[in-house]
Design a protein around this motif. Sequence first.
Motif, PDB file in Angstrom:
ATOM      1  N   LYS A   1       0.837  -1.199   0.000  1.00  0.00           N
ATOM      2  CA  LYS A   1       0.000   0.000   0.000  1.00  0.00           C
ATOM      3  C   LYS A   1       0.877   1.257   0.000  1.00  0.00           C
ATOM      4  O   LYS A   1       0.641   2.193  -0.766  1.00  0.00           O
ATOM      5  CB  LYS A   1      -0.917   0.002   1.229  1.00  0.00           C
ATOM      6  CG  LYS A   1      -1.813   1.218   1.330  1.00  0.00           C
ATOM      7  CD  LYS A   1      -2.693   1.156   2.574  1.00  0.00           C
ATOM      8  CE  LYS A   1      -3.603   2.356   2.652  1.00  0.00           C
ATOM      9  NZ  LYS A   1      -4.472   2.306   3.844  1.00  0.00           N
ATOM     10  N   GLY A   2       1.895   1.267   0.848  1.00  0.00           N
ATOM     11  CA  GLY A   2       2.805   2.416   0.923  1.00  0.00           C
ATOM     12  C   GLY A   2       3.551   2.643  -0.376  1.00  0.00           C
ATOM     13  O   GLY A   2       3.689   3.776  -0.846  1.00  0.00           O
ATOM     14  N   ALA A   3       4.025   1.557  -0.992  1.00  0.00           N
ATOM     15  CA  ALA A   3       4.761   1.658  -2.263  1.00  0.00           C
ATOM     16  C   ALA A   3       3.854   2.193  -3.365  1.00  0.00           C
ATOM     17  O   ALA A   3       4.249   3.073  -4.143  1.00  0.00           O
ATOM     18  CB  ALA A   3       5.342   0.300  -2.652  1.00  0.00           C
ATOM     19  N   VAL A   4       2.616   1.694  -3.408  1.00  0.00           N
ATOM     20  CA  VAL A   4       1.650   2.141  -4.425  1.00  0.00           C
ATOM     21  C   VAL A   4       1.346   3.631  -4.240  1.00  0.00           C
ATOM     22  O   VAL A   4       1.363   4.403  -5.198  1.00  0.00           O
ATOM     23  CB  VAL A   4       0.349   1.290  -4.356  1.00  0.00           C
ATOM     24  CG1 VAL A   4      -0.767   1.914  -5.183  1.00  0.00           C
ATOM     25  CG2 VAL A   4       0.628  -0.134  -4.824  1.00  0.00           C
ATOM     26  N   GLN A   5       1.087   4.045  -3.005  1.00  0.00           N
ATOM     27  CA  GLN A   5       0.790   5.458  -2.727  1.00  0.00           C
ATOM     28  C   GLN A   5       1.965   6.347  -3.122  1.00  0.00           C
ATOM     29  O   GLN A   5       1.778   7.421  -3.708  1.00  0.00           O
ATOM     30  CB  GLN A   5       0.452   5.654  -1.247  1.00  0.00           C
ATOM     31  CG  GLN A   5      -0.905   5.104  -0.870  1.00  0.00           C
ATOM     32  CD  GLN A   5      -1.200   5.223   0.620  1.00  0.00           C
ATOM     33  OE1 GLN A   5      -0.318   5.513   1.431  1.00  0.00           O
ATOM     34  NE2 GLN A   5      -2.441   4.967   0.991  1.00  0.00           N
TER      35      GLN A   5
ATOM     36  N   GLY B   1      -3.603  -7.842 -16.052  1.00  0.00           N
ATOM     37  CA  GLY B   1      -4.299  -7.297 -17.223  1.00  0.00           C
ATOM     38  C   GLY B   1      -5.225  -6.140 -16.910  1.00  0.00           C
ATOM     39  O   GLY B   1      -5.280  -5.151 -17.639  1.00  0.00           O
ATOM     40  N   GLU B   2      -5.979  -6.231 -15.813  1.00  0.00           N
ATOM     41  CA  GLU B   2      -6.912  -5.173 -15.425  1.00  0.00           C
ATOM     42  C   GLU B   2      -6.146  -3.890 -15.089  1.00  0.00           C
ATOM     43  O   GLU B   2      -6.547  -2.798 -15.465  1.00  0.00           O
ATOM     44  CB  GLU B   2      -7.744  -5.636 -14.221  1.00  0.00           C
ATOM     45  CG  GLU B   2      -8.888  -4.714 -13.867  1.00  0.00           C
ATOM     46  CD  GLU B   2      -9.918  -4.549 -14.973  1.00  0.00           C
ATOM     47  OE1 GLU B   2     -10.480  -3.447 -15.081  1.00  0.00           O
ATOM     48  OE2 GLU B   2     -10.146  -5.501 -15.746  1.00  0.00           O
ATOM     49  N   LEU B   3      -5.037  -4.043 -14.379  1.00  0.00           N
ATOM     50  CA  LEU B   3      -4.200  -2.888 -14.026  1.00  0.00           C
ATOM     51  C   LEU B   3      -3.670  -2.213 -15.288  1.00  0.00           C
ATOM     52  O   LEU B   3      -3.669  -0.988 -15.397  1.00  0.00           O
ATOM     53  CB  LEU B   3      -3.032  -3.337 -13.141  1.00  0.00           C
ATOM     54  CG  LEU B   3      -1.987  -2.255 -12.839  1.00  0.00           C
ATOM     55  CD1 LEU B   3      -2.578  -1.159 -11.961  1.00  0.00           C
ATOM     56  CD2 LEU B   3      -0.753  -2.847 -12.184  1.00  0.00           C
ATOM     57  N   LEU B   4      -3.222  -3.006 -16.257  1.00  0.00           N
ATOM     58  CA  LEU B   4      -2.688  -2.448 -17.504  1.00  0.00           C
ATOM     59  C   LEU B   4      -3.738  -1.619 -18.229  1.00  0.00           C
ATOM     60  O   LEU B   4      -3.427  -0.574 -18.806  1.00  0.00           O
ATOM     61  CB  LEU B   4      -2.152  -3.569 -18.412  1.00  0.00           C
ATOM     62  CG  LEU B   4      -0.934  -4.324 -17.881  1.00  0.00           C
ATOM     63  CD1 LEU B   4      -0.571  -5.472 -18.813  1.00  0.00           C
ATOM     64  CD2 LEU B   4       0.259  -3.406 -17.679  1.00  0.00           C
TER      65      LEU B   4
ATOM     66  N   VAL C   1      -6.468   2.480  -9.367  1.00  0.00           N
ATOM     67  CA  VAL C   1      -5.190   1.747  -9.326  1.00  0.00           C
ATOM     68  C   VAL C   1      -4.896   1.317  -7.897  1.00  0.00           C
ATOM     69  O   VAL C   1      -4.561   0.162  -7.633  1.00  0.00           O
ATOM     70  CB  VAL C   1      -4.028   2.617  -9.868  1.00  0.00           C
ATOM     71  CG1 VAL C   1      -2.682   1.967  -9.569  1.00  0.00           C
ATOM     72  CG2 VAL C   1      -4.170   2.843 -11.366  1.00  0.00           C
ATOM     73  N   GLU C   2      -5.050   2.254  -6.956  1.00  0.00           N
ATOM     74  CA  GLU C   2      -4.753   1.939  -5.550  1.00  0.00           C
ATOM     75  C   GLU C   2      -5.680   0.840  -5.032  1.00  0.00           C
ATOM     76  O   GLU C   2      -5.222  -0.125  -4.416  1.00  0.00           O
ATOM     77  CB  GLU C   2      -4.874   3.195  -4.676  1.00  0.00           C
ATOM     78  CG  GLU C   2      -4.495   2.922  -3.236  1.00  0.00           C
ATOM     79  CD  GLU C   2      -4.421   4.158  -2.370  1.00  0.00           C
ATOM     80  OE1 GLU C   2      -4.151   4.003  -1.162  1.00  0.00           O
ATOM     81  OE2 GLU C   2      -4.630   5.272  -2.878  1.00  0.00           O
ATOM     82  N   GLN C   3      -6.976   0.978  -5.282  1.00  0.00           N
ATOM     83  CA  GLN C   3      -7.933  -0.044  -4.833  1.00  0.00           C
ATOM     84  C   GLN C   3      -7.569  -1.403  -5.419  1.00  0.00           C
ATOM     85  O   GLN C   3      -7.558  -2.412  -4.710  1.00  0.00           O
ATOM     86  CB  GLN C   3      -9.350   0.331  -5.274  1.00  0.00           C
ATOM     87  CG  GLN C   3      -9.955   1.466  -4.492  1.00  0.00           C
ATOM     88  CD  GLN C   3     -11.230   1.995  -5.144  1.00  0.00           C
ATOM     89  OE1 GLN C   3     -11.819   1.336  -5.995  1.00  0.00           O
ATOM     90  NE2 GLN C   3     -11.625   3.193  -4.758  1.00  0.00           N
ATOM     91  N   HIS C   4      -7.253  -1.417  -6.701  1.00  0.00           N
ATOM     92  CA  HIS C   4      -6.953  -2.682  -7.387  1.00  0.00           C
ATOM     93  C   HIS C   4      -5.707  -3.353  -6.806  1.00  0.00           C
ATOM     94  O   HIS C   4      -5.726  -4.547  -6.512  1.00  0.00           O
ATOM     95  CB  HIS C   4      -6.769  -2.410  -8.874  1.00  0.00           C
ATOM     96  CG  HIS C   4      -6.586  -3.663  -9.677  1.00  0.00           C
ATOM     97  ND1 HIS C   4      -7.630  -4.503  -9.988  1.00  0.00           N
ATOM     98  CD2 HIS C   4      -5.477  -4.230 -10.208  1.00  0.00           C
ATOM     99  CE1 HIS C   4      -7.169  -5.530 -10.675  1.00  0.00           C
ATOM    100  NE2 HIS C   4      -5.873  -5.398 -10.824  1.00  0.00           N
TER     101      HIS C   4
END
Length: 201
Positions: A68-72, A105-108, A191-194
């Motif tokens: 979570k921290g890395a994504v944020q 795939g969904e993220l892309l 993106v964050e939720q995913h």
Amino acid sequence: MAEIKSTMDMVMERAARMAAGPEDDNYLAEEQVKEGMRLGAAYMRGEGVGLGERLAALPPAEKGPVRKGAVQSLLRNIFLVREVEKQEVADKAMHGLVEIGQGDGELLKILAELKKILDGYRQHGLQLREQLEAQFSQQLAMMEQNLAKQTGRAMKLQPSQHPKFQEEWARIQDQLNEQYGKALQQLKDLVEQHLVMEVAP
């Protein structure tokens, strides 16, 4: 007189909180999120090779908060820019998100939409500025003629030198920022939720 806490006292309190157990799970999770943010920042500086692998190798209990921290941290580096060169920062952050998602795939798909927003913002801004300059060029032609009559010398004025140009351009930019900013934020939230929900217990 208030007593000033020594560094040792603060270290001891922190150690006690960490050792206290379940009631301080929130504190531990916060520390893990911060660790993830450090990993994301290191990646952006070119120091975090293999970000996806590093996160995948974490123990299950740490994986969620650190990820979570890395994504944020990476998402903070994705923002609206007018210059192509500055787009490189956002591109690098998106590459880091792809690493974390490990080719999901969904993220892309979400990131492709996000890229469209960034490109659209830049192109739309260029078009609107060109239109505004064309509009003011007509008014400047008359000003140039009047100045030439008054001074006896031909002068070439730039549209941005018109007193109302900057005011009008600022208004247009505000509208662009609001319109594209909302769309960008919605996609960043997706993106964050995913990525974060994917590893939720």
